[in-house]
Design a protein around this motif. Structure first.
Motif, mmCIF file in Angstrom:
data_model
loop_
_atom_site.group_PDB
_atom_site.id
_atom_site.type_symbol
_atom_site.label_atom_id
_atom_site.label_comp_id
_atom_site.label_asym_id
_atom_site.label_seq_id
_atom_site.Cartn_x
_atom_site.Cartn_y
_atom_site.Cartn_z
ATOM 1 N N MET A 1 0.834 -1.195 0.000
ATOM 2 C CA MET A 1 0.000 0.000 0.000
ATOM 3 C C MET A 1 0.874 1.252 0.000
ATOM 4 O O MET A 1 1.857 1.331 0.740
ATOM 5 N N ARG A 2 0.499 2.239 -0.807
ATOM 6 C CA ARG A 2 1.234 3.494 -0.820
ATOM 7 C C ARG A 2 0.913 4.318 0.418
ATOM 8 O O ARG A 2 -0.228 4.331 0.899
ATOM 9 N N ARG A 3 1.942 5.013 0.933
ATOM 10 C CA ARG A 3 1.766 5.860 2.109
ATOM 11 C C ARG A 3 2.324 7.247 1.817
ATOM 12 O O ARG A 3 3.343 7.388 1.149
ATOM 13 N N TYR A 4 1.658 8.250 2.378
ATOM 14 C CA TYR A 4 2.099 9.630 2.186
ATOM 15 C C TYR A 4 2.008 10.359 3.523
ATOM 16 O O TYR A 4 1.121 10.088 4.327
ATOM 17 N N TRP A 5 2.930 11.289 3.740
ATOM 18 C CA TRP A 5 2.952 12.062 4.989
ATOM 19 C C TRP A 5 2.339 13.427 4.708
ATOM 20 O O TRP A 5 2.792 14.148 3.818
ATOM 21 N N VAL A 6 1.301 13.769 5.474
ATOM 22 C CA VAL A 6 0.622 15.057 5.322
ATOM 23 C C VAL A 6 0.465 15.678 6.702
ATOM 24 O O VAL A 6 0.018 15.023 7.645
ATOM 25 N N SER A 7 0.824 16.942 6.846
ATOM 26 C CA SER A 7 0.767 17.619 8.137
ATOM 27 C C SER A 7 -0.646 17.661 8.693
ATOM 28 O O SER A 7 -1.640 17.730 7.958
ATOM 29 N N GLU A 8 -0.737 17.642 10.016
ATOM 30 C CA GLU A 8 -2.028 17.693 10.716
ATOM 31 C C GLU A 8 -2.816 18.947 10.340
ATOM 32 O O GLU A 8 -4.049 18.970 10.442
ATOM 33 N N ASN A 9 -2.132 19.998 9.896
ATOM 34 C CA ASN A 9 -2.798 21.253 9.533
ATOM 35 C C ASN A 9 -3.811 21.073 8.399
ATOM 36 O O ASN A 9 -4.691 21.917 8.224
ATOM 37 N N TYR A 10 -3.669 19.999 7.620
ATOM 38 C CA TYR A 10 -4.531 19.800 6.453
ATOM 39 C C TYR A 10 -5.696 18.843 6.747
ATOM 40 O O TYR A 10 -6.417 18.452 5.833
ATOM 41 N N PHE A 11 -5.898 18.494 8.018
ATOM 42 C CA PHE A 11 -6.995 17.615 8.412
ATOM 43 C C PHE A 11 -8.188 18.453 8.884
ATOM 44 O O PHE A 11 -8.021 19.437 9.609
ATOM 45 N N GLU A 12 -9.383 18.040 8.458
ATOM 46 C CA GLU A 12 -10.601 18.739 8.848
ATOM 47 C C GLU A 12 -11.716 17.714 9.019
ATOM 48 O O GLU A 12 -12.243 17.177 8.042
ATOM 49 N N ASP A 13 -12.036 17.409 10.289
ATOM 50 C CA ASP A 13 -13.013 16.357 10.612
ATOM 51 C C ASP A 13 -12.576 15.039 9.971
ATOM 52 O O ASP A 13 -11.498 14.553 10.284
ATOM 53 N N ASP A 14 -13.387 14.471 9.071
ATOM 54 C CA ASP A 14 -13.025 13.191 8.451
ATOM 55 C C ASP A 14 -12.476 13.377 7.034
ATOM 56 O O ASP A 14 -12.486 12.453 6.230
ATOM 57 N N ILE A 15 -11.968 14.588 6.764
ATOM 58 C CA ILE A 15 -11.431 14.909 5.438
ATOM 59 C C ILE A 15 -9.978 15.369 5.560
ATOM 60 O O ILE A 15 -9.613 16.101 6.488
ATOM 61 N N VAL A 16 -9.141 14.912 4.617
ATOM 62 C CA VAL A 16 -7.775 15.414 4.501
ATOM 63 C C VAL A 16 -7.710 16.247 3.227
ATOM 64 O O VAL A 16 -8.017 15.758 2.132
ATOM 65 N N ASN A 17 -7.357 17.524 3.369
ATOM 66 C CA ASN A 17 -7.259 18.421 2.228
ATOM 67 C C ASN A 17 -5.864 18.326 1.622
ATOM 68 O O ASN A 17 -4.861 18.520 2.321
ATOM 69 N N LEU A 18 -5.807 18.026 0.355
ATOM 70 C CA LEU A 18 -4.535 17.871 -0.337
ATOM 71 C C LEU A 18 -4.320 19.050 -1.272
ATOM 72 O O LEU A 18 -5.183 19.368 -2.103
ATOM 73 N N GLU A 19 -3.150 19.685 -1.129
ATOM 74 C CA GLU A 19 -2.815 20.810 -1.999
ATOM 75 C C GLU A 19 -1.310 21.007 -2.012
ATOM 76 O O GLU A 19 -0.572 20.349 -1.275
ATOM 77 N N GLY A 20 -0.845 21.900 -2.859
ATOM 78 C CA GLY A 20 0.573 22.220 -2.918
ATOM 79 C C GLY A 20 1.442 21.020 -3.270
ATOM 80 O O GLY A 20 1.102 20.208 -4.134
ATOM 81 N N ASP A 21 2.574 20.910 -2.576
ATOM 82 C CA ASP A 21 3.539 19.843 -2.860
ATOM 83 C C ASP A 21 2.948 18.453 -2.606
ATOM 84 O O ASP A 21 3.244 17.506 -3.335
ATOM 85 N N SER A 22 2.114 18.344 -1.558
ATOM 86 C CA SER A 22 1.510 17.041 -1.252
ATOM 87 C C SER A 22 0.614 16.575 -2.393
ATOM 88 O O SER A 22 0.674 15.417 -2.818
ATOM 89 N N LEU A 23 -0.203 17.488 -2.898
ATOM 90 C CA LEU A 23 -1.089 17.140 -4.009
ATOM 91 C C LEU A 23 -0.277 16.794 -5.252
ATOM 92 O O LEU A 23 -0.585 15.817 -5.944
ATOM 93 N N HIS A 24 0.742 17.572 -5.525
ATOM 94 C CA HIS A 24 1.579 17.310 -6.705
ATOM 95 C C HIS A 24 2.199 15.922 -6.635
ATOM 96 O O HIS A 24 2.175 15.169 -7.616
ATOM 97 N N HIS A 25 2.721 15.579 -5.463
ATOM 98 C CA HIS A 25 3.375 14.280 -5.331
ATOM 99 C C HIS A 25 2.365 13.136 -5.434
ATOM 100 O O HIS A 25 2.595 12.147 -6.154
ATOM 101 N N ILE A 26 1.244 13.266 -4.730
ATOM 102 C CA ILE A 26 0.264 12.178 -4.686
ATOM 103 C C ILE A 26 -0.436 12.007 -6.037
ATOM 104 O O ILE A 26 -0.565 10.884 -6.533
ATOM 105 N N ARG A 27 -0.873 13.109 -6.633
ATOM 106 C CA ARG A 27 -1.662 13.006 -7.863
ATOM 107 C C ARG A 27 -0.811 12.974 -9.125
ATOM 108 O O ARG A 27 -0.976 12.094 -9.980
ATOM 109 N N ASP A 28 0.149 13.931 -9.242
ATOM 110 C CA ASP A 28 0.882 14.066 -10.494
ATOM 111 C C ASP A 28 2.035 13.077 -10.614
ATOM 112 O O ASP A 28 2.319 12.581 -11.706
ATOM 113 N N VAL A 29 2.706 12.815 -9.487
ATOM 114 C CA VAL A 29 3.851 11.901 -9.529
ATOM 115 C C VAL A 29 3.396 10.447 -9.367
ATOM 116 O O VAL A 29 3.808 9.562 -10.119
ATOM 117 N N CYS A 30 2.553 10.211 -8.362
ATOM 118 C CA CYS A 30 2.141 8.829 -8.061
ATOM 119 C C CYS A 30 0.826 8.416 -8.717
ATOM 120 O O CYS A 30 0.382 7.269 -8.548
#
Length: 250
Positions: A1-30
């Motif tokens: 299973m793929r794993r990614y590290w995302v700062s707690e600042n991007y968590f909101e209730d039961d949603i993780v907001n992906l943007e910036g470098d994290s989004l680029h790596h998860i969506r565009d690279v992986c």
């Protein structure tokens, strides 16, 4: 299973907001798009199994499906005080240290270090070290951040280093030493020790004057055996030996 590290600042209730470098790596690279499922780690020691449920050009949302606790790094924490080697070797050492559960690396400028002045360590190089450590954290399923401290001279670091009941220093020496690492650990590790600092020289080790300074700081030279190890090998062996002797791992 793929794993990614995302700062707690991007968590909101039961949603993780992906943007910036994290989004680029998860969506565009992986190539993890709408409907993809993977695991997200954060600094609070939690792992979240998520599914991407919404995405736009600059943002995506991942819904948390399951949560689990990731075991923290065991005490005593392992730290490496490392005379800066060539950068390719430093990259390797950071990656393997993260995977082996080392808490931090303190880069040192010393007589034989590859870098002779603190100003020679560029911000770009420091950013590269952060990216390498983050990639290794994701690969190894580690939550606790790995710290590469600001480089400092060996002399200044030793002036701040306080060998006490909670902090134990080990000097892995390439020359002759009457005390093996195993013997020293067995006689000095107890429930009070919270941090273990390992001093390792770069190519060429430490100079005679520096060895005297380290010894005067209460950190005696220890041997890993008759063979002289490369700096990157010594760092891996140091972490492995401590994990085996102190934590009974491996």
């Amino acid at each position: 299973m793929r794993r990614y590290w995302v700062s707690e600042n991007y968590f909101e209730d039961d949603i993780v907001n992906l943007e910036g470098d994290s989004l680029h790596h998860i969506r565009d690279v992986c190539r993890q798009g709408l409907g993809s499922r993977f695991e997200i780690l954060n600094e609070k020691g939690m792992a979240y199994f998520v599914e991407v449920v919404e995405e736009s050009k600059r943002r995506a949302k991942a819904k948390i499906l399951e949560t689990r606790q990731v075991p923290p790094l065991k005490r005593p924490h392992i730290h490496i005080a490392l005379s800066l080697p060539r950068y390719a070797k430093m990259d390797f050492i950071i990656e393997k240290s993260v995977e082996l559960g080392v808490k931090s690396i303190q880069p040192l400028v010393s007589d034989f270090s590859f870098v002779k002045k603190l100003s020679e360590v560029s911000n770009n190089k420091k950013e590269r070290w952060k990216k390498i450590s983050l990639s290794a954290m994701q690969q190894s399923g580690r939550c606790e951040p790995f710290v590469v401290s600001e480089p400092i001279s060996l002399e200044n670091f030793l002036s701040q280093f306080n060998q006490n009941k909670q902090q134990l220093g080990l000097f892995f020496y390439e020359g002759e030493s009457p005390t093996p690492v195993k013997e020293y650990l067995q006689s000095h590790i107890n429930s009070e020790v919270q941090d273990i600092w390992v001093f390792i020289g770069s190519e060429g080790g430490f100079s005679d004057q520096e060895r005297k300074l380290i010894d005067a700081s209460g950190v005696p030279p220890l041997t890993l055996g008759p063979q002289i190890l490369r700096v990157e090998t010594a760092c891996v062996v140091a972490a492995a030996v401590i994990k085996y002797e102190v934590f009974n791992e491996f």
